[in-house]
Write a protein that holds these residues in place. Structure first.
Motif, PDB file in Angstrom:
ATOM      1  N   ALA A  41      10.860  34.348  26.416  1.00  0.00           N
ATOM      2  CA  ALA A  41      10.398  33.311  25.492  1.00  0.00           C
ATOM      3  C   ALA A  41      10.361  33.845  24.064  1.00  0.00           C
ATOM      4  O   ALA A  41      10.657  33.118  23.112  1.00  0.00           O
ATOM      5  N   ASP A  42      10.037  35.119  23.921  1.00  0.00           N
ATOM      6  CA  ASP A  42       9.989  35.724  22.584  1.00  0.00           C
ATOM      7  C   ASP A  42      11.348  35.750  21.900  1.00  0.00           C
ATOM      8  O   ASP A  42      11.425  35.827  20.675  1.00  0.00           O
ATOM      9  N   VAL A  43      12.433  35.675  22.680  1.00  0.00           N
ATOM     10  CA  VAL A  43      13.772  35.627  22.085  1.00  0.00           C
ATOM     11  C   VAL A  43      14.394  34.233  22.216  1.00  0.00           C
ATOM     12  O   VAL A  43      15.588  34.055  22.053  1.00  0.00           O
ATOM     13  N   GLY A  44      13.553  33.244  22.535  1.00  0.00           N
ATOM     14  CA  GLY A  44      14.007  31.854  22.541  1.00  0.00           C
ATOM     15  C   GLY A  44      14.582  31.345  23.845  1.00  0.00           C
ATOM     16  O   GLY A  44      15.230  30.297  23.869  1.00  0.00           O
TER      17      GLY A  44
ATOM     18  N   GLU B 230      13.483  50.626  35.226  1.00  0.00           N
ATOM     19  CA  GLU B 230      14.476  49.551  35.218  1.00  0.00           C
ATOM     20  C   GLU B 230      13.966  48.337  34.434  1.00  0.00           C
ATOM     21  O   GLU B 230      14.749  47.655  33.767  1.00  0.00           O
ATOM     22  N   ALA B 231      12.659  48.073  34.502  1.00  0.00           N
ATOM     23  CA  ALA B 231      12.087  46.977  33.711  1.00  0.00           C
ATOM     24  C   ALA B 231      12.276  47.253  32.217  1.00  0.00           C
ATOM     25  O   ALA B 231      12.645  46.358  31.455  1.00  0.00           O
ATOM     26  N   LEU B 232      12.049  48.489  31.829  1.00  0.00           N
ATOM     27  CA  LEU B 232      12.282  48.853  30.425  1.00  0.00           C
ATOM     28  C   LEU B 232      13.764  48.732  30.081  1.00  0.00           C
ATOM     29  O   LEU B 232      14.120  48.274  28.990  1.00  0.00           O
ATOM     30  N   GLY B 233      14.626  49.117  31.012  1.00  0.00           N
ATOM     31  CA  GLY B 233      16.062  48.972  30.808  1.00  0.00           C
ATOM     32  C   GLY B 233      16.477  47.514  30.676  1.00  0.00           C
ATOM     33  O   GLY B 233      17.372  47.176  29.891  1.00  0.00           O
ATOM     34  N   THR B 234      15.823  46.647  31.425  1.00  0.00           N
ATOM     35  CA  THR B 234      16.086  45.209  31.333  1.00  0.00           C
ATOM     36  C   THR B 234      15.727  44.698  29.944  1.00  0.00           C
ATOM     37  O   THR B 234      16.491  43.958  29.323  1.00  0.00           O
ATOM     38  N   LEU B 235      14.571  45.103  29.452  1.00  0.00           N
ATOM     39  CA  LEU B 235      14.160  44.690  28.102  1.00  0.00           C
ATOM     40  C   LEU B 235      15.120  45.226  27.055  1.00  0.00           C
ATOM     41  O   LEU B 235      15.438  44.532  26.082  1.00  0.00           O
ATOM     42  N   ASP B 236      15.616  46.437  27.243  1.00  0.00           N
ATOM     43  CA  ASP B 236      16.611  46.988  26.320  1.00  0.00           C
ATOM     44  C   ASP B 236      17.888  46.148  26.339  1.00  0.00           C
ATOM     45  O   ASP B 236      18.482  45.879  25.284  1.00  0.00           O
ATOM     46  N   LYS B 237      18.306  45.726  27.537  1.00  0.00           N
ATOM     47  CA  LYS B 237      19.510  44.899  27.652  1.00  0.00           C
ATOM     48  C   LYS B 237      19.312  43.541  26.963  1.00  0.00           C
ATOM     49  O   LYS B 237      20.203  43.058  26.264  1.00  0.00           O
ATOM     50  N   ILE B 238      18.132  42.940  27.151  1.00  0.00           N
ATOM     51  CA  ILE B 238      17.826  41.660  26.492  1.00  0.00           C
ATOM     52  C   ILE B 238      17.848  41.832  24.976  1.00  0.00           C
ATOM     53  O   ILE B 238      18.398  41.009  24.254  1.00  0.00           O
ATOM     54  N   GLU B 239      17.284  42.928  24.515  1.00  0.00           N
ATOM     55  CA  GLU B 239      17.293  43.194  23.074  1.00  0.00           C
ATOM     56  C   GLU B 239      18.728  43.388  22.568  1.00  0.00           C
ATOM     57  O   GLU B 239      19.096  42.890  21.500  1.00  0.00           O
TER      58      GLU B 239
END
Length: 108
Positions: free
Chosen positions: A8-11, A95-104
């Motif tokens: 949601a933070d990235v729309g 992996e959760a942190l990696g997911t956030l990196d991918k989203i970013e």
């Protein structure tokens, strides 16, 4: 809280597929839904979709776009079908942190 808030933070807003009650749970866990190919065109109408494999069976947005059923979906037509690693489905902490990196990387 969690991944939906980060999206949601990235729309991006999660699709209410589970809440609709139209789909059966795959394997009983409740975090995977069974959807038929016939339902895809009427249900996957959101502007953005993420494509990931299941149990290391990796499929890509590019591969799915070769199928006319997927190619006709709004997200595929507009170039908003994105690949994510298969482990995004049930990530551990790293992996959760990696997911956030991918989203970013995709949207940041």
């Amino acid at each position: 809280v969690g991944f939906p808030k980060e999206l949601a933070d990235v729309g991006l807003e999660p699709a209410p597929l589970k809440a609709s009650g139209k789909f059966e749970s795959y394997g009983g866990s409740g975090d995977i839904l069974t959807i038929s190919k016939e339902q895809i065109t009427s249900e996957l109408t959101m502007p953005t979709v993420f494509v990931l494999g299941f149990n290391r069976d990796v499929v890509t947005a590019e591969e799915l776009s070769q199928d006319p059923v997927f190619a006709d979906l709004p997200a595929f037509k507009d170039g908003h079908a994105y690949d994510l690693p298969y482990w995004v489905h049930r990530p551990d902490y790293d992996e959760a942190l990696g997911t956030l990196d991918k989203i970013e990387e995709l949207f940041g």
